[in-house]
Scaffold this active site. Structure first.
Site, PDB file in Angstrom:
ATOM      1  CD  GLU A  33      -2.694   1.218   2.574  1.00  0.00           C
ATOM      2  OE1 GLU A  33      -3.146   0.100   2.926  1.00  0.00           O
ATOM      3  OE2 GLU A  33      -2.955   2.281   3.178  1.00  0.00           O
TER       4      GLU A  33
ATOM      5  CD  GLU B 213      -3.426   7.473   5.383  1.00  0.00           C
ATOM      6  OE1 GLU B 213      -4.453   6.880   5.759  1.00  0.00           O
ATOM      7  OE2 GLU B 213      -2.273   7.150   5.711  1.00  0.00           O
TER       8      GLU B 213
END
Length: 336
Positions: free
Chosen positions: A223, A228
């Site tokens: 990932e 974020e």
């Protein structure tokens, strides 16, 4: 006798022509854009110079008066150019200097500029619908839909909107859109221009998963979290990699504090190669990871945009929260 005196007197009053002034102390600098566009800003400064002639080393020339020249190289790949600047004085005298400029130009592989109003392009985007495994394992509070209330394109901007509402047993709705089975890539540079939502508990993310997730599972698929953001910690940008033995809170990554994350668009990018994965915000490098053949970051990955509410990462939800949007101007993927 009077004539001779007059001639002699004139001879004594003659002045020599002024010496011509040449340019000196020529200094040349180059700033290469970090976005792999090939754009370079050149600055030349010299004493007594009135014009500057640029030879960009590829058969292209430009003359400027202030010494500043903006030029974009277009040949794809890594190339070095010998750039020569000639400074010229008002008297036509010159001085020259050459510098080496290394430029990387990437070819645009895939993009979405979000220029068509309505739902996102179905040829490019699909959706994860529902809550998944309790928020796909993160205890998130939202139910993901593909309703126009939660995701739409208008005026050149994609908007993913989280709403406080009772829906299918959840207290919030939002959208998780992805390019799985529609587009994936291996190595290159991905850039996303986005403005992030505000509010406690908001958790927008721009990220990628290995295309083999269905068979390999997570975190074996790998990932890459390009961006974020926690509404409870405004302006702190997270860039993270998850892989076996480095998943969840044990991911490899770093953070960068910026300004105006929720009121202005910023460019979030990852430059990914077989040897390095580098994270940027507005062309500022803030984390470099060493990639090796033993890691899952050597296969095709697909892209995900989502806006979660609460959960293990998003944290406490502001009781006053009603709605907020993550806005995306564009996504561009370049092949190096």
């Amino acid at each position: 006798m009077a004539l001779l005196i007059s001639i002699a007197s004139c001879g004594k009053n003659e002045t020599k022509p002024a010496a011509k002034v040449a340019p000196s102390n020529l200094v040349v600098n180059a700033v290469v854009s970090a976005d792999s566009s090939g754009a370079v800003t050149f600055t030349a400064v010299a004493e007594n110079a009135v014009t500057y002639d640029y030879d960009f080393g590829n058969g292209t020339y430009q003359t400027v008066a202030n010494g500043i020249a903006n030029y974009s190289y277009t040949v794809v790949g890594h190339h070095s150019y010998t750039v020569t600047v000639t400074a010229k004085s008002a008297d036509g005298l010159v001085i020259s200097k050459s510098i080496q400029v290394a430029v990387n130009v990437s070819a645009l592989l895939w993009s979405d500029e979000f220029n068509t109003d309505g739902p996102p392009d179905p040829k490019k985007w699909g959706y994860d619908i529902g809550t998944g495994d309790n928020g796909w394992g993160n205890a998130e509070a939202q139910y993901y839909t593909n309703r126009p209330e939660n995701v739409t394109v208008a005026n050149g901007i994609l908007k993913i909107t989280a709403i406080k509402e009772n829906y299918a047993g959840s207290a919030y709705t939002s959208t998780r859109m992805l390019t799985k089975d529609k587009f994936s890539f291996k190595y290159g540079k991905i850039e996303v221009s986005a403005k992030l939502p505000a509010g406690g508990g908001t958790w927008p993310a721009i990220w990628m998963l290995g295309s083999n997730i269905t068979t390999a599972g997570w975190p074996a698929c790998g990932e890459i979290d390009i961006m974020e953001h926690k509404g409870n910690v405004p302006n702190k940008i997270y860039g993270t990699l998850h892989h076996p033995n480095h998943s969840g809170a044990n991911g490899d990554g770093s953070t960068l504090m910026i300004t105006n994350a929720t009121t202005a668009f910023h460019k979030y990018a990852v430059d990914w190669s077989p040897t390095l994965i580098r994270f940027y915000v507005d062309d500022q490098l803030f984390y470099t990871f060493t990639n090796t053949g033993s890691l899952p970051f050597n296969q095709h990955f697909f892209v995900i945009f989502n806006f979660a509410i609460g959960g293990n990462f998003g944290g406490a939800i502001d009781p006053a929260f009603t709605s907020a949007s993550m806005e995306v101007d564009y996504i561009r993927v370049y092949k190096n």
